[in-house]
Design a protein around this motif. Structure first.
Motif, PDB file in Angstrom:
ATOM      1  N   GLY A 288      -5.238   0.917   4.288  1.00 51.29           N
ATOM      2  CA  GLY A 288      -4.322   1.001   5.429  1.00 51.29           C
ATOM      3  C   GLY A 288      -5.075   1.146   6.739  1.00 51.29           C
ATOM      4  O   GLY A 288      -4.769   0.472   7.732  1.00 51.29           O
TER       5      GLY A 288
ATOM      6  N   ASP B 131       0.721   4.085  -2.813  1.00 50.55           N
ATOM      7  CA  ASP B 131       0.490   5.494  -2.477  1.00 50.55           C
ATOM      8  C   ASP B 131       1.717   6.346  -2.783  1.00 50.55           C
ATOM      9  O   ASP B 131       1.621   7.420  -3.381  1.00 50.55           O
ATOM     10  CB  ASP B 131       0.117   5.619  -0.991  1.00 50.55           C
ATOM     11  CG  ASP B 131      -0.297   7.037  -0.652  1.00 50.55           C
ATOM     12  OD1 ASP B 131      -1.449   7.395  -0.993  1.00 50.55           O
ATOM     13  OD2 ASP B 131       0.527   7.790  -0.068  1.00 50.55           O
TER      14      ASP B 131
ATOM     15  N   LEU C  49       0.835  -1.208   0.000  1.00 54.29           N
ATOM     16  CA  LEU C  49       0.000   0.000   0.000  1.00 54.29           C
ATOM     17  C   LEU C  49       0.861   1.245   0.000  1.00 54.29           C
ATOM     18  O   LEU C  49       0.558   2.248  -0.645  1.00 54.29           O
ATOM     19  CB  LEU C  49      -0.922   0.016   1.228  1.00 54.29           C
ATOM     20  CG  LEU C  49      -1.993  -1.074   1.259  1.00 54.29           C
ATOM     21  CD1 LEU C  49      -2.755  -1.020   2.574  1.00 54.29           C
ATOM     22  CD2 LEU C  49      -2.954  -0.871   0.084  1.00 54.29           C
ATOM     23  N   ARG C  50       1.948   1.137   0.750  1.00 55.50           N
ATOM     24  CA  ARG C  50       2.866   2.282   0.803  1.00 55.50           C
ATOM     25  C   ARG C  50       3.471   2.543  -0.578  1.00 55.50           C
ATOM     26  O   ARG C  50       3.601   3.688  -1.011  1.00 55.50           O
ATOM     27  CB  ARG C  50       3.965   2.020   1.823  1.00 55.50           C
ATOM     28  CG  ARG C  50       3.711   2.661   3.157  1.00 55.50           C
ATOM     29  CD  ARG C  50       4.971   2.838   3.973  1.00 55.50           C
ATOM     30  NE  ARG C  50       5.922   1.763   3.787  1.00 55.50           N
ATOM     31  CZ  ARG C  50       5.899   0.624   4.458  1.00 55.50           C
ATOM     32  NH1 ARG C  50       4.945   0.417   5.362  1.00 55.50           N
ATOM     33  NH2 ARG C  50       6.794  -0.292   4.253  1.00 55.50           N
TER      34      ARG C  50
ATOM     35  N   ARG D  76      -4.583   6.682  -4.490  1.00 54.97           N
ATOM     36  CA  ARG D  76      -3.985   7.013  -3.189  1.00 54.97           C
ATOM     37  C   ARG D  76      -5.007   6.899  -2.065  1.00 54.97           C
ATOM     38  O   ARG D  76      -4.728   6.314  -1.018  1.00 54.97           O
ATOM     39  CB  ARG D  76      -3.407   8.434  -3.217  1.00 54.97           C
ATOM     40  CG  ARG D  76      -2.186   8.580  -4.111  1.00 54.97           C
ATOM     41  CD  ARG D  76      -1.483   9.876  -3.788  1.00 54.97           C
ATOM     42  NE  ARG D  76      -0.924   9.870  -2.435  1.00 54.97           N
ATOM     43  CZ  ARG D  76      -0.569  10.968  -1.770  1.00 54.97           C
ATOM     44  NH1 ARG D  76      -0.724  12.159  -2.319  1.00 54.97           N
ATOM     45  NH2 ARG D  76      -0.059  10.878  -0.580  1.00 54.97           N
TER      46      ARG D  76
ATOM     47  N   SER E 273      -5.751   3.252  -1.240  1.00 55.98           N
ATOM     48  CA  SER E 273      -4.689   2.572  -0.501  1.00 55.98           C
ATOM     49  C   SER E 273      -4.648   3.067   0.946  1.00 55.98           C
ATOM     50  O   SER E 273      -4.436   2.277   1.874  1.00 55.98           O
ATOM     51  CB  SER E 273      -3.338   2.756  -1.195  1.00 55.98           C
ATOM     52  OG  SER E 273      -3.104   4.116  -1.451  1.00 55.98           O
ATOM     53  N   GLN E 274      -4.897   4.362   1.149  1.00 54.38           N
ATOM     54  CA  GLN E 274      -4.912   4.875   2.521  1.00 54.38           C
ATOM     55  C   GLN E 274      -6.061   4.278   3.326  1.00 54.38           C
ATOM     56  O   GLN E 274      -5.922   3.935   4.500  1.00 54.38           O
ATOM     57  CB  GLN E 274      -4.995   6.398   2.518  1.00 54.38           C
ATOM     58  CG  GLN E 274      -3.640   7.038   2.212  1.00 54.38           C
ATOM     59  CD  GLN E 274      -3.745   8.495   1.804  1.00 54.38           C
ATOM     60  OE1 GLN E 274      -4.702   9.171   2.185  1.00 54.38           O
ATOM     61  NE2 GLN E 274      -2.794   8.968   1.032  1.00 54.38           N
TER      62      GLN E 274
END
Lengths: 568, 149
Positions: free
Chosen positions: A397, A364, A360-361, A390, A393-394
């Motif tokens: 997270g 993003d 995910l990092r 983005r 993915s956040q």
């Protein structure tokens, strides 16, 4: 003088006749003289005999006198009218009268048994009877009386009574005391018997309640006596209190007979006790476990004479113990399984925390770099798409973080302490206000809500509830959040209440499931894991959680903090 | 090459690239050396193996250490750094994905100077790298830099 025989009489008849005639003439005078002589002799003899009798009498009189003087009985002699003629010292001691004083008295003054005026009649009766023994009450000089056992005899010749009196007051007193003592003793024996019976009953009752019986085995006769309640323990129909050792041994479970014989035969005068747990097979086939303690009695030759003891039916306990052991084994196995499952979950969570977030990092991060470095090459539509990548993915997270938190609430140890729920709520609301300074929310927190809870978990639960309340009151200008406690049936119930958008109670069943959301994400963002986390924390404390709500009115979340450990 | 050296211990190439980008774009005045695993990091620190030729006078001023590493993991690398006299006082910042409380406490127990969790949001990551650089390379003083040494 010689008397001739009949034969010779005939032969000498004649000369004799002659002699007789002459003699007859002579004897008249001589016989008179002879008679006088004889009489004188007799007189002398009588005189001498009289003399000796007289002396004898004197001796006897002396003996009587000394007898009367020394006897321990009181002595009175009185005439037919009752006047005292003689007395002894003993009577003086008994009565307190001097002899001279007694001689002036009549029996009517001495004898207090009957009225004085009936004395003459009494004496008449005594005289007629000749002798009598009776108990009477006599007066002393000082006016007091004493009880006397009296023996009286009457001499008609002299018209006198001779009386011996024995003071029986002490004896009577002693008799009275003995009678009383006897009565008391009898009473005490009765009481003691009652007590014994009661205590016997109590013992029987105790034995009954304890499901136990006593026994007494005489080796020589092989007779066994048992207390009453053995029947229902041993399942014996009829008289179970009398048995033989041989018959009882047949009741012992075959597998336990060796041990049973063993403990009995190993007893010695030095070690005359045994305890043994063994099984008995009842006539109905049921197996009873007995816990037995017994003592042996030995003779001088170290031979066992008797065994007495107590047997208790411990079947229930033994069965319970066995099932506890079995349960424990199951529990232990489950715990091991749970531990390994927990361990797996832990490494799973650890992996998720590291490996799932890393991509995910990248997504993003590189999207951001693209947006930054290639902004000139991208039209607004593509820029927006990158922005959406983005955001997704956040959001993922966040989901992973919340899932991990939910998993942590399950895995973390529960460590209870006295926690000030009011303080925690205040701190959390202050944080929310700081992170969202434009919001105007009226908060009311009941002070001093002390609970026994895990501080970390309680903070997490309250954090979720208050964040929800904060979030769902966002559109109200008069937003209000209350934290408090109310008591229902003595149980403290804590609540977090808001006047936000609320929800339809018809969907309340889904509230606490993970990923359940009652609001659109665009209206109120969230992962749907918060309330699942709260519920898990409350359940781990052994408490309950439920909600009350109405659309556009608000929602209240109630929860209790149990006292027990982890609820299953 | 006189700029300060940061040793980044990171096995994930993406993460390494992003960190390098962040260091560059947050204008941290340092050169980043990447070690792809724990063993390589220790070789670099102690001028051994592939780094035998490295100038030992030019040691890194900061280690950014990931925890999940192949072979020697981050915890072990930290333990070795702290037990070696040469690197005993070297600032080590844990830069990792996990925020497991156990990891955090274990790292501080082992002598980590700081524990930073890499956020998913790259903007936040940039902020973090900028702050790390400003603090450990600017504000913070180490024994070697103190007057008299």
């Amino acid at each position: 003088m010689t008397i001739p025989s009949a034969a010779t009489l005939t032969e000498i008849d004649e000369p004799l006749d002659r002699l007789g005639a002459s003699l007859r003439a002579l004897t008249e005078a001589q016989r008179k003289e002879l008679a006088l002589l004889n009489l004188m002799e007799d007189l002398a003899e009588s005189n001498s005999r009289l003399e000796s009798a007289n002396q004898h009498l004197l001796l006897q009189a002396n003996q009587y006198r000394s007898l009367i003087a020394t006897t321990l009985d009181g002595y009175l002699r009185f005439d037919g009218s009752g006047r005292v003629r003689d007395s002894n010292d003993t009577y003086s001691r008994m009565s307190g009268y001097e002899r001279q004083e007694l001689l002036a008295l009549s029996m009517s003054a001495i004898d207090a048994t009957f009225p004085a005026d009936s004395m003459i009649d009494r004496l008449g009766q005594l005289a007629a009877a000749g002798a009598a023994r009776y108990e009477a009450t006599y007066r002393r000089k000082d006016g007091s009386t004493f009880e006397a056992e009296v023996s009286v005899s009457y001499s008609a010749a002299t018209d006198e009574f001779i009386l011996f009196a024995r003071d029986i007051s002490p004896r009577q007193q002693a008799e009275q005391e003995i009678r009383q003592l006897n009565a008391t003793l009898e009473q005490r024996v009765l009481e003691r018997t009652d007590q014994l019976r009661e205590s016997q009953e109590r013992v029987e009752l105790a034995l009954h309640v304890a499901r136990a019986f006593t026994f007494d085995w005489t080796v020589a006769t092989d007779v066994v006596h048992r207390s009453r309640h053995c029947a229902d323990i041993l399942g014996i129909v009829g008289d179970a209190t009398t048995d033989t050792g041989r018959a009882f041994f047949q009741r012992v479970h075959p597998d336990d007979r060796e041990r049973f014989i063993g403990v009995v035969t190993r007893m010695t005068p030095a070690q005359p006790h045994y305890t043994l747990q063994y099984r008995v097979v009842r006539p109905d086939g049921q197996i009873v476990v007995l816990q037995e303690g017994a003592s042996g009695t030995f003779d001088a030759n170290r031979q066992l004479l008797r065994v007495t003891g107590l047997s208790a039916d411990v079947t229930g306990r033994v069965n319970a113990e066995e099932s506890v052991v079995k349960l424990n084994q199951v529990l232990h196995r489950r715990m091991t399984e749970l531990q390994s499952a927990n361990h797996e979950l832990e490494s799973f969570a650890y992996s998720i925390s590291h490996d799932l977030r890393a991509p995910l990092r990248s997504i993003d991060g590189f999207s951001k770099i693209l947006l930054r470095d290639c902004a000139a090459l991208l039209d607004p539509k593509h820029q927006d798409e990158l922005q959406r990548i983005r955001q997704s993915s956040q959001r993922m997270g966040d989901l992973i973080d919340n899932l991990l938190e939910l998993s942590r609430t399950t895995r973390a140890d529960l460590r209870r302490a006295q926690v000030d729920l009011s303080d925690i709520a205040r701190a959390l609301l202050d944080d929310l206000q700081r992170s969202d300074p434009t919001r105007k929310v009226t908060t009311a927190i009941q002070p001093g809500l002390i609970v026994a809870a895990d501080p970390v978990l309680l903070r997490a639960a309250l954090g979720n509830l208050l964040t929800n309340a904060w979030k769902f009151t966002a559109r109200r200008p008069d937003a209000k959040i209350d934290v408090g406690m109310e008591s229902r049936d003595g149980e403290p119930i804590y609540y977090v209440r808001d006047n936000g958008v609320g929800f339809d109670l018809a969907y309340a069943g889904q509230l606490f499931g993970p990923f359940q959301r009652l609001h659109a994400a665009k209206d109120f963002p969230g992962t749907g894991i918060g309330l699942a986390t709260v519920q898990r924390i409350v359940h781990r404390h052994g408490g309950r959680i439920w909600a009350d709500a109405a659309v556009n009115v608000g929602a209240t979340f109630y929860f209790t903090i149990g006292a027990g450990g982890d609820a299953p | 090459m006189n700029s300060k050296i940061i040793l980044l211990v990171e096995d994930n190439t993406d993460d390494a690239m992003l960190t390098l980008d962040a260091v560059e774009h947050s204008r941290v005045p340092a050169h980043v050396v990447v070690a792809e695993n724990g063993a390589a990091a220790l070789d670099y620190l102690y001028c051994s193996g592939p780094y035998a030729e490295r100038d030992p006078r030019h040691d890194p001023v900061l280690v950014l250490l990931d925890l999940k590493l192949p072979k020697l993991d981050g915890h072990e690398v930290l333990r070795r750094i702290r037990s070696h006299p040469r690197t005993r006082l070297l600032p080590v910042v844990i830069l990792t994905t996990s925020k497991e409380p156990l990891d955090v406490s274990a790292c501080y127990e082992a002598g980590a100077n700081s524990y930073i969790r890499k956020p998913v949001d790259y903007d936040q990551f940039l902020d973090a790298v900028r702050t790390i650089g400003a603090y450990w390379l600017g504000l913070n003083k180490t024994p070697g830099q103190l007057p008299g040494h």
